[in-house]
Design an enzyme around this catalytic site. Structure first.
Site, short mmCIF file in Angstrom:
data_model
loop_
_atom_site.label_atom_id
_atom_site.label_comp_id
_atom_site.label_asym_id
_atom_site.label_seq_id
_atom_site.Cartn_x
_atom_site.Cartn_y
_atom_site.Cartn_z
N CYS A 1 -5.66 -5.65 -10.20
CA CYS A 1 -7.12 -5.65 -10.14
C CYS A 1 -7.61 -6.74 -9.18
O CYS A 1 -7.27 -7.91 -9.34
CB CYS A 1 -7.73 -5.87 -11.52
SG CYS A 1 -9.55 -5.92 -11.48
N ASN B 1 0.20 4.50 -4.37
CA ASN B 1 -1.22 4.65 -4.69
C ASN B 1 -2.05 4.15 -3.51
O ASN B 1 -1.73 3.13 -2.90
CB ASN B 1 -1.54 3.83 -5.95
CG ASN B 1 -3.02 3.80 -6.30
OD1 ASN B 1 -3.56 2.73 -6.55
ND2 ASN B 1 -3.67 4.94 -6.33
#
Length: 332
Positions: free
Chosen positions: A102, A204
């Site tokens: 994050c 990703n």
């Protein structure tokens, strides 16, 4: 076939990324219906779980139709992460996932999320403590590094594998990039193709079409792809990718009636899970995405986001279905 622990998740699995305020059970339900092989909860604060904070605890809700599913946790304190992992395990997911990616300031700048990429020994110690604390498989999602000068993703992968994680997802951006620029899959391939790495490696970043998914699959050799923003308002992407892999042909874009039906289903799940008032309110962020590209849609969007009556929202959706019959006639 790709396995995580004892769980087989497909020959080339497509994973739904954990996204804050997006990857809740209603959104996961429509993505599962449209082909997602494995999904994750929104990331959950370790401190919130330990304090029994209502918002964090609610994120532990998982349903049988979602399986296999992972619960993702984040935090900067090793002991808190240990205990949060145990709490998450009690919710009976298939695995526990650790968020080391994050980039948001309030998370990363406290040493959680991508912030731990500045302290690899701590990252390794924290991961080992969690692996030792739970009996479920533990996986990790991370980024390439804090910035271009701190990219040590092969070392990160080795350290994590050494302490027992069973799969690794790599977002091909640094923390400094946030979500800007292009994801660099070259570094992801470097990890996947390293002779010392034997756990599944998922890529990703930037996969938003069947063509790109096939290109990245073939070019970078990853074991599967995790899709995040590309699935928002577009849960059909998973089925589209699988169809393209199998046939080399693109599925037609969903027409207006299918968009209306999946929006209704998403709304119903949202109301069922959160209650009518909150379910309607939190659905508002999705309407624009489901009907992206329709000309002159703004008045209908306004009606949808300002209405707090379920029946009237359904009426508006039905009207959209009738009004814009040819909205997606340009689709392949």
């Amino acid at each position: 076939m790709v396995k995580i622990g004892n769980h087989t998740i497909g020959e080339f699995p497509l994973l739904l990324a954990p996204m804050e305020d997006v990857s809740d059970p209603p959104f996961r339900a429509v993505c599962k219906e449209k082909g997602a092989d494995m999904m994750y909860t929104e990331f959950i604060s370790a401190e919130g779980l330990i304090r029994d904070a209502a918002k964090s605890v609610q994120k532990l809700d998982i349903y049988d139709y979602e399986r296999p599913i992972g619960i993702q946790i984040f935090g900067e304190k090793i002991e808190s992460m240990r205990e949060a992992a145990a709490i998450a395990e009690a919710a009976k997911p298939e695995l526990i996932d650790i968020n080391y990616g994050c980039p948001v300031k309030k998370v990363a700048c406290k040493g959680a999320g991508a912030g731990i990429l500045l302290d690899l020994p701590k990252m390794q110690t924290m991961t080992k403590e969690i692996v030792d604390r739970v009996s479920l498989p533990v996986t990790v999602k991370t980024r390439l590094g804090w910035d271009d000068s701190t990219i040590k993703i092969v070392e990160v992968a080795k350290r994590l594998q050494d302490v027992g994680i069973q799969a690794l997802t790599i977002h091909g951006r640094t923390r400094k990039q946030m979500y800007k620029g292009e994801a660099n899959w070259r570094f992801i391939a470097e990890v996947k193709n390293h002779p010392d790495i034997h756990i599944p490696i998922f890529g990703n970043g930037d996969v938003d079409s069947p063509e790109k998914a096939l290109e990245y699959k073939n070019k970078y050799g990853v074991d599967g792809i995790m899709i995040g923003r590309g699935a928002i308002g577009n849960p059909w992407l998973f089925d589209q990718i699988k169809h393209y892999f199998k046939t080399g042909k693109k599925l037609a874009e969903p027409d207006i009636n299918e968009r209306v039906q999946i929006t209704k289903k998403h709304l119903d799940f949202s109301v069922e899970w959160k209650g009518e008032r909150k379910g309607i309110f939190e659905m508002r962020r999705h309407y624009t995405n489901y009907f992206r590209g329709i000309p002159n849609f703004k008045p209908y969007r306004t009606r949808l986001v300002e209405c707090d009556n379920y029946a009237l929202i359904i009426d508006t959706l039905d009207e959209i279905g009738s009004k814009f019959q040819n909205a997606y006639s340009f689709a392949e």
